[in-house]
Design a protein around this motif. Structure first.
Motif, PDB file in Angstrom:
ATOM      1  N   GLY A  49      25.833  41.311   1.082  1.00 41.73           N
ATOM      2  CA  GLY A  49      24.886  40.681   0.174  1.00 41.73           C
ATOM      3  C   GLY A  49      24.313  39.382   0.698  1.00 41.73           C
ATOM      4  N   VAL A  50      24.573  39.063   1.983  1.00 44.27           N
ATOM      5  CA  VAL A  50      24.040  37.848   2.584  1.00 44.27           C
ATOM      6  C   VAL A  50      22.653  38.136   3.133  1.00 44.27           C
ATOM      7  CG1 VAL A  50      24.378  36.092   4.370  1.00 44.27           C
ATOM      8  CG2 VAL A  50      26.354  37.067   3.157  1.00 44.27           C
ATOM      9  N   GLU A  51      21.698  37.270   2.835  1.00 45.26           N
ATOM     10  CA  GLU A  51      20.325  37.472   3.283  1.00 45.26           C
ATOM     11  C   GLU A  51      20.265  37.403   4.808  1.00 45.26           C
ATOM     12  OE1 GLU A  51      17.471  34.950   1.462  1.00 45.26           O
ATOM     13  OE2 GLU A  51      17.853  35.694  -0.564  1.00 45.26           O
ATOM     14  N   LEU A  52      19.483  38.324   5.382  1.00 47.05           N
ATOM     15  CA  LEU A  52      19.311  38.355   6.827  1.00 47.05           C
ATOM     16  C   LEU A  52      18.254  37.338   7.218  1.00 47.05           C
ATOM     17  CD1 LEU A  52      19.309  42.239   7.271  1.00 47.05           C
ATOM     18  CD2 LEU A  52      21.203  40.647   7.669  1.00 47.05           C
ATOM     19  N   PRO A  53      18.611  36.346   8.039  1.00 48.30           N
ATOM     20  CA  PRO A  53      17.680  35.246   8.333  1.00 48.30           C
ATOM     21  C   PRO A  53      16.410  35.678   9.048  1.00 48.30           C
ATOM     22  CG  PRO A  53      19.608  35.137   9.762  1.00 48.30           C
ATOM     23  CD  PRO A  53      19.904  36.190   8.741  1.00 48.30           C
ATOM     24  N   ASP A  54      16.491  36.720   9.862  1.00 53.01           N
ATOM     25  CA  ASP A  54      15.324  37.123  10.652  1.00 53.01           C
ATOM     26  C   ASP A  54      14.488  38.191   9.960  1.00 53.01           C
ATOM     27  OD1 ASP A  54      16.159  35.396  12.661  1.00 53.01           O
ATOM     28  OD2 ASP A  54      17.450  36.930  13.571  1.00 53.01           O
ATOM     29  N   ALA A  55      14.943  38.654   8.794  1.00 52.46           N
ATOM     30  CA  ALA A  55      14.239  39.757   8.124  1.00 52.46           C
ATOM     31  C   ALA A  55      13.014  39.286   7.351  1.00 52.46           C
ATOM     32  CB  ALA A  55      15.187  40.490   7.176  1.00 52.46           C
ATOM     33  N   GLY A  56      12.977  37.971   7.049  1.00 50.19           N
ATOM     34  CA  GLY A  56      11.846  37.455   6.280  1.00 50.19           C
ATOM     35  C   GLY A  56      11.885  37.938   4.836  1.00 50.19           C
ATOM     36  N   GLU A  57      10.762  37.825   4.178  1.00 48.52           N
ATOM     37  CA  GLU A  57      10.668  38.283   2.798  1.00 48.52           C
ATOM     38  C   GLU A  57       9.299  38.874   2.551  1.00 48.52           C
ATOM     39  OE1 GLU A  57      11.415  34.704   0.542  1.00 48.52           O
ATOM     40  OE2 GLU A  57       9.272  34.222   0.451  1.00 48.52           O
ATOM     41  N   SER A  58       9.267  39.828   1.621  1.00 49.60           N
ATOM     42  CA  SER A  58       7.983  40.418   1.235  1.00 49.60           C
ATOM     43  C   SER A  58       7.678  40.000  -0.202  1.00 49.60           C
ATOM     44  CB  SER A  58       8.030  41.944   1.349  1.00 49.60           C
ATOM     45  OG  SER A  58       9.006  42.484   0.477  1.00 49.60           O
ATOM     46  N   ARG A  59       6.400  39.852  -0.476  1.00 48.01           N
ATOM     47  CA  ARG A  59       5.983  39.381  -1.793  1.00 48.01           C
ATOM     48  C   ARG A  59       5.025  40.376  -2.440  1.00 48.01           C
ATOM     49  NH1 ARG A  59       6.451  33.696  -2.638  1.00 48.01           N
ATOM     50  NH2 ARG A  59       4.610  33.721  -3.988  1.00 48.01           N
ATOM     51  N   GLN A  60       5.264  40.609  -3.699  1.00 47.78           N
ATOM     52  CA  GLN A  60       4.306  41.353  -4.514  1.00 47.78           C
ATOM     53  C   GLN A  60       3.668  40.316  -5.438  1.00 47.78           C
ATOM     54  OE1 GLN A  60       5.886  44.780  -6.620  1.00 47.78           O
ATOM     55  NE2 GLN A  60       4.384  44.494  -8.270  1.00 47.78           N
ATOM     56  N   GLU A  61       2.427  39.962  -5.148  1.00 48.41           N
ATOM     57  CA  GLU A  61       1.789  38.849  -5.840  1.00 48.41           C
ATOM     58  C   GLU A  61       1.559  39.165  -7.319  1.00 48.41           C
ATOM     59  OE1 GLU A  61       1.404  35.928  -4.669  1.00 48.41           O
ATOM     60  OE2 GLU A  61       1.982  36.437  -2.611  1.00 48.41           O
ATOM     61  N   PRO A  62       1.747  38.169  -8.180  1.00 48.38           N
ATOM     62  CA  PRO A  62       1.505  38.382  -9.610  1.00 48.38           C
ATOM     63  C   PRO A  62       0.011  38.490  -9.909  1.00 48.38           C
ATOM     64  CG  PRO A  62       1.994  36.090  -9.193  1.00 48.38           C
ATOM     65  CD  PRO A  62       2.182  36.793  -7.887  1.00 48.38           C
ATOM     66  N   VAL A  63      -0.294  39.122 -11.046  1.00 47.04           N
ATOM     67  CA  VAL A  63      -1.680  39.204 -11.526  1.00 47.04           C
ATOM     68  C   VAL A  63      -1.800  38.254 -12.722  1.00 47.04           C
ATOM     69  CG1 VAL A  63      -3.472  40.685 -12.496  1.00 47.04           C
ATOM     70  CG2 VAL A  63      -1.870  41.607 -10.791  1.00 47.04           C
ATOM     71  N   ASN A  64      -2.610  37.232 -12.574  1.00 46.32           N
ATOM     72  CA  ASN A  64      -2.731  36.232 -13.628  1.00 46.32           C
ATOM     73  C   ASN A  64      -3.347  36.811 -14.896  1.00 46.32           C
ATOM     74  OD1 ASN A  64      -1.665  34.354 -11.888  1.00 46.32           O
ATOM     75  ND2 ASN A  64      -3.652  33.508 -11.298  1.00 46.32           N
ATOM     76  N   GLY A  65      -2.991  36.211 -16.039  1.00 46.75           N
ATOM     77  CA  GLY A  65      -3.547  36.643 -17.311  1.00 46.75           C
ATOM     78  C   GLY A  65      -5.014  36.263 -17.439  1.00 46.75           C
ATOM     79  N   LYS A  66      -5.697  36.872 -18.381  1.00 46.08           N
ATOM     80  CA  LYS A  66      -7.112  36.586 -18.634  1.00 46.08           C
ATOM     81  C   LYS A  66      -7.235  35.401 -19.599  1.00 46.08           C
ATOM     82  CE  LYS A  66      -8.468  40.156 -16.240  1.00 46.08           C
ATOM     83  NZ  LYS A  66      -7.145  40.593 -15.780  1.00 46.08           N
ATOM     84  N   ASN A  67      -8.368  34.755 -19.566  1.00 46.44           N
ATOM     85  CA  ASN A  67      -8.623  33.595 -20.422  1.00 46.44           C
ATOM     86  C   ASN A  67      -9.234  34.031 -21.748  1.00 46.44           C
ATOM     87  OD1 ASN A  67      -7.750  31.910 -18.346  1.00 46.44           O
ATOM     88  ND2 ASN A  67      -9.815  31.711 -17.505  1.00 46.44           N
ATOM     89  N   LEU A  68      -8.731  33.463 -22.837  1.00 51.73           N
ATOM     90  CA  LEU A  68      -9.245  33.753 -24.170  1.00 51.73           C
ATOM     91  C   LEU A  68     -10.186  32.615 -24.592  1.00 51.73           C
ATOM     92  CD1 LEU A  68      -9.153  35.411 -26.854  1.00 51.73           C
ATOM     93  CD2 LEU A  68      -7.267  33.906 -27.545  1.00 51.73           C
ATOM     94  N   HIS A  69     -11.434  32.959 -24.838  1.00 51.47           N
ATOM     95  CA  HIS A  69     -12.411  31.991 -25.329  1.00 51.47           C
ATOM     96  C   HIS A  69     -12.502  32.132 -26.845  1.00 51.47           C
ATOM     97  CE1 HIS A  69     -14.297  30.755 -21.405  1.00 51.47           C
ATOM     98  NE2 HIS A  69     -13.585  31.810 -21.027  1.00 51.47           N
ATOM     99  N   ILE A  70     -12.369  31.008 -27.550  1.00 49.38           N
ATOM    100  CA  ILE A  70     -12.310  31.056 -29.011  1.00 49.38           C
ATOM    101  C   ILE A  70     -13.435  30.225 -29.640  1.00 49.38           C
ATOM    102  CG2 ILE A  70      -9.825  31.469 -29.008  1.00 49.38           C
ATOM    103  CD1 ILE A  70      -9.390  28.544 -29.770  1.00 49.38           C
ATOM    104  N   SER A  71     -13.654  30.448 -30.932  1.00 51.17           N
ATOM    105  CA  SER A  71     -14.734  29.779 -31.659  1.00 51.17           C
ATOM    106  C   SER A  71     -14.369  28.364 -32.078  1.00 51.17           C
ATOM    107  CB  SER A  71     -15.111  30.594 -32.896  1.00 51.17           C
ATOM    108  OG  SER A  71     -13.977  30.757 -33.747  1.00 51.17           O
ATOM    109  N   LEU A  72     -13.094  28.033 -32.111  1.00 55.90           N
ATOM    110  CA  LEU A  72     -12.667  26.696 -32.526  1.00 55.90           C
ATOM    111  C   LEU A  72     -13.271  25.631 -31.613  1.00 55.90           C
ATOM    112  CD1 LEU A  72      -9.247  25.611 -33.825  1.00 55.90           C
ATOM    113  CD2 LEU A  72     -10.172  24.378 -31.864  1.00 55.90           C
ATOM    114  N   ASP A  73     -13.778  24.568 -32.214  1.00 52.43           N
ATOM    115  CA  ASP A  73     -14.378  23.457 -31.481  1.00 52.43           C
ATOM    116  C   ASP A  73     -13.412  22.270 -31.557  1.00 52.43           C
ATOM    117  OD1 ASP A  73     -15.889  21.049 -30.926  1.00 52.43           O
ATOM    118  OD2 ASP A  73     -17.718  22.231 -31.169  1.00 52.43           O
TER     119      ASP A  73
END
Length: 587
Positions: free
Chosen positions: A196-220
């Motif tokens: 269970g020890v991380e292999l130093p030379d193996a590096g890492e792979s990333r699955q990038e997150p998908v950001n949420g959408k912006n909600l535009h509202i009528s409140l001023d």
């Protein structure tokens, strides 16, 4: 003897055949797995040597009508430990306890726990996470994360709501539009050996997150700030328990402001805005739930005389009353065996329907209700949408509490006609009133307008089509005229604003039990009266001293309109004085 040999040969043959069959099956199975399932088991083998850490997606922003960001994200860190990689446990315990400001015992439990990965603390300030990273401690992981941040603090707290430690919405718009805002988390994958020890030379792979959408509202936010200041001002002046104010566009249901004071700090939503001394854990949780409640939609109350708008509209639409109908108010009206009083003890005397509305005369509206009758009143109650909910895009909306039709007698009908003996939400009242004065079409109140990404790409335009025609254009026009007279010279005169034609209705209702002598003062007003662009409702809960809606609630709406009508581009609609009028006035 020969027979025994033959018997043993048969047994040997049977055993051989069984072993051959089993071996053949195993060879066949092995071949099947190697030829057809090799990729599947290869992935499984890799997974045994992979360690996975989540990357939170940036939650979508909540943006007001002017482009102000009301809910954003702040970069924070998650601190974790991997037991199999730790080399200096005591050093790690001391450093993490110091930097994270948590007891050493709590850190020790996590450091010494045998698990693939153990979180020590989430939502750690980025500066602290950076300091821990600089120690370069074996077995300590510092992953960047996101925490919800509200730039305006307590502004519109009971509308926006907030998120939990998992970045999911808990109350308000945050939970209603959670699917739009939350995005999809990513992952960090690292390879480990058999221990269970991380292999130093193996590096890492990333699955990038998908950001949420912006909600535009009528409140001023600008309007919300001013309305909130007005609400706090009257709450302090009248030592009231709470004040709720809604401002809305009556023609399409867009909500410009929704205030429920006292509000709370969205960046610290679990700290009570009241004294907590002597409270048990259960009492504190109850107090938190009350603090988070949005009184405009979660709570019901007896609306009192503002509900006369509904009775008047139903009576006019059904044709049981006209503007010139004459009434007599001696200060009470007897219905069956009940003597139901008017708020003016001496009575209003002779008056027509417009004057009765201007005077907010109970006997006049009792008479209109009785003319309608129980069946017709219930018909309009349902037609106006009062039996259901408004459909506002906030969670926890309460429904109207009304007598069952079969349990409603003449006395109940009489009291309902002037806004007592049933309960409604402020949101339902202002929505129904909007639908009556906007030409007669039922609307859906809402905050959500559209969904976009950070680049401004439009993903969805939220739709709220107009509902049924609940009253005719003629009845709607007549109601606007009557309610303008209420402000021009009737009980709502304290909402009069020079240069604008404003319509409205006052109310003062007594809470249950009646013996408590607690009141709710309110005023509902719209402008301009001929073509309403904005409608507002102010509800003051348990004011001290003078408690009449026309005296304390109407001036609040007047003050708000004085400042926001020019801001909204609603032009001063008072007729310009002619030269002759000017000379006459000067003379």
């Amino acid at each position: 003897m020969q027979r025994m040999k033959t018997f043993h040969k048969k047994k040997i043959l049977v055993v051989f055949l069984i072993c051959f069959s089993v071996l053949s099956f195993l060879i066949g199975r092995l071949g099947f797995l190697m030829l057809t399932q090799s990729e599947y088991y290869s992935e499984k083998a890799e997974q045994l040597h992979e360690r996975e850490r989540d990357i939170k997606a940036a939650r979508g922003k909540i943006i007001d009508a002017c482009g102000n960001v009301l809910a954003a994200n702040k970069t924070v860190c998650t601190i974790s430990v991997i037991h199999s990689q730790i080399k200096e446990p005591e050093k790690i315990i001391q450093i993490l306890a110091k930097e994270l400001e948590i007891p050493e015992e709590d850190v020790r439990k996590r450091v010494e726990k045998v698990s693939s990965i153990e979180r020590v603390k989430t939502n750690v300030e980025k500066e602290v996470g950076d300091r821990i990273r600089e120690y370069d401690l074996a077995g300590v992981k510092v992953d960047e994360d996101f925490k919800r941040y509200y730039p305006y603090g307590s502004l519109a707290s009971k509308v926006l709501g907030f998120t939990g430690s998992d970045n999911q919405g808990i109350v308000g718009l945050e939970v209603k539009y959670d699917e739009v805002l939350q995005g999809e988390p990513g992952k960090i994958l690292t390879l480990t050996d058999a221990r269970g020890v991380e292999l130093p030379d193996a590096g890492e792979s990333r699955q990038e997150p998908v950001n949420g959408k912006n909600l535009h509202i009528s409140l001023d936010a600008n309007i919300q700030k001013y309305v909130e200041q007005a609400a706090y001002r009257v709450m302090q002046q009248k030592q009231a328990d709470s004040v709720s104010i809604i401002l809305m566009r009556p023609y399409n249901g867009e909500i410009l402001a929704m205030v429920n004071v006292p509000e709370f700090d969205l960046n610290d939503p679990f700290t009570l805005n009241t004294d907590t001394s002597g409270m048990s854990a259960e009492e504190k949780q109850d107090a938190l739930n009350r603090m988070w409640r949005n009184g405009c939609i979660n709570d019901t109350y007896e609306p009192g005389s503002t509900f006369k708008i509904i009775t008047a509209a139903a009576g006019l639409e059904e044709g049981v009353v006209s503007l010139k109908d004459r009434f007599s108010c001696p200060g009470f009206k007897i219905v069956e065996d009940r003597r139901i009083r008017c708020h003016k003890v001496g009575g209003h005397g002779a008056e027509d329907f417009v004057q009765g509305t201007m005077n907010s005369c109970n006997p006049v509206f009792i008479e209109v209700g009785l003319r309608l009758g129980i069946d017709n009143y219930y018909h309009y109650f349902e037609k106006f949408g009062l039996k259901g909910k408004t459909g506002v895009d906030l969670p926890g909306e309460a429904a109207t509490i009304m007598h069952k039709k079969e349990n409603m007698g003449q006395v109940e009908l009489a009291t309902v006609s002037f806004g007592q003996s049933f309960q409604i939400t402020p949101m339902q009242l202002i929505t129904t009133a909007s639908s009556i004065i906007n030409g007669g079409r039922r609307i859906t109140p809402h905050f959500g307008v559209e969904v976009r990404d950070d680049e401004g790409t439009l993903y969805e335009k939220l739709q709220y089509p107009l509902g049924d025609q609940i009253v005719s254009e003629g009845t709607s026009e007549t109601m606007r005229y009557i309610l303008e007279q209420v402000v021009d010279g009737g009980s709502g005169k304290n909402a009069f604003l020079e240069g604008y034609h404003i319509g409205g209705k006052t109310a003062t209702s007594e809470t249950l039990p009646r013996s408590a002598n607690k009141y709710i003062s309110s005023f509902l007003g719209f402008a301009p009266a001929s073509n309403p662009q904005v409608i507002g409702l102010c509800v003051i809960n348990n004011p001290q001293g003078l408690y009449y809606g026309g005296i304390i609630a109407a001036p609040v709406i007047q003050d708000i309109y004085k400042n926001i009508l020019p801001y909204l581009g609603v032009e001063n609609d008072a007729p310009e004085s002619t030269e002759e009028e000017t000379e006459a006035n000067n003379g």
